[in-house]
Design a protein around this motif. Structure first.
Motif, mmCIF file in Angstrom:
data_model
loop_
_atom_site.group_PDB
_atom_site.id
_atom_site.type_symbol
_atom_site.label_atom_id
_atom_site.label_comp_id
_atom_site.label_asym_id
_atom_site.label_seq_id
_atom_site.Cartn_x
_atom_site.Cartn_y
_atom_site.Cartn_z
ATOM 1 N N PRO A 1 3.572 -1.917 11.902
ATOM 2 C CA PRO A 1 3.481 -2.929 12.639
ATOM 3 C C PRO A 1 4.552 -2.892 14.007
ATOM 4 N N LEU A 2 5.565 -2.044 13.726
ATOM 5 C CA LEU A 2 6.474 -1.645 14.770
ATOM 6 C C LEU A 2 5.850 -1.096 15.898
ATOM 7 N N ALA A 3 4.629 -0.181 15.384
ATOM 8 C CA ALA A 3 3.915 0.398 16.450
ATOM 9 C C ALA A 3 2.421 -0.094 17.131
ATOM 10 N N GLY A 4 2.611 -1.527 16.643
ATOM 11 C CA GLY A 4 1.425 -2.508 16.869
ATOM 12 C C GLY A 4 0.190 -2.241 16.207
ATOM 13 N N GLU A 5 0.039 -1.441 14.982
ATOM 14 C CA GLU A 5 -1.056 -1.572 13.966
ATOM 15 C C GLU A 5 -1.023 -2.791 13.310
ATOM 16 N N LEU B 1 0.722 -1.155 -0.067
ATOM 17 C CA LEU B 1 -0.176 0.174 -0.037
ATOM 18 C C LEU B 1 0.844 1.085 0.146
ATOM 19 N N PRO B 2 0.174 2.407 -0.522
ATOM 20 C CA PRO B 2 1.149 3.407 -0.546
ATOM 21 C C PRO B 2 1.504 4.062 1.152
ATOM 22 N N PRO B 3 2.766 4.707 1.387
ATOM 23 C CA PRO B 3 2.778 4.934 2.675
ATOM 24 C C PRO B 3 2.145 5.762 3.495
ATOM 25 N N SER B 4 1.208 6.240 2.954
ATOM 26 C CA SER B 4 0.165 6.763 3.730
ATOM 27 C C SER B 4 -0.883 6.114 4.443
ATOM 28 N N GLU B 5 -1.130 5.056 3.612
ATOM 29 C CA GLU B 5 -2.225 4.020 4.058
ATOM 30 C C GLU B 5 -1.462 3.023 4.735
ATOM 31 N N ALA B 6 -0.388 2.579 4.733
ATOM 32 C CA ALA B 6 0.487 1.407 5.170
ATOM 33 C C ALA B 6 0.405 1.258 6.683
ATOM 34 N N VAL B 7 0.056 0.219 7.130
ATOM 35 C CA VAL B 7 0.001 -0.047 8.843
ATOM 36 C C VAL B 7 1.537 -0.046 9.044
#
Length: 93
Positions: free
Chosen positions: A21-25, A13-19
């Motif tokens: 995971p290192l922040a727990g998303e 996904l584009p960076p603005s929409e990417a989760v």
């Protein structure tokens, strides 16, 4: 410096929409639509109250020991989705 898990954490996904995971998303798909879920401090505080836990430690122990119900799992999902901007609630999920 690049860490091994960063390659796995990348999204198409584009960076603005990417989760992040290192922040727990995490990504959760509902009815064919992608949502980002995150357990913020506010979401965790609400989860404590929703599940009647004395503390965050008590809540963690409840899940680690396997003493949780399907309602508890639903409450975690709703808390994460709401913190990610989803307007729904337990009934909608």
């Amino acid at each position: 410096m690049r860490f091994p898990w960063q390659a796995q954490a990348r999204s198409a996904l584009p960076p603005s929409e990417a989760v992040n995971p290192l922040a727990g998303e995490v990504e959760i798909w509902l009815d064919g639509r992608r949502h980002v879920a995150r357990l913020t401090l506010g979401a965790l505080a609400g989860l404590e109250a929703e599940l009647g836990a004395e503390s965050m430690i008590a809540l963690v122990e409840r899940f680690e020991s396997g003493r949780f119900s399907s309602r508890d799992v639903m409450a975690v999902l709703v808390a994460g989705l709401r913190a990610g901007g989803w307007p729904g609630g337990m009934d909608a999920l």
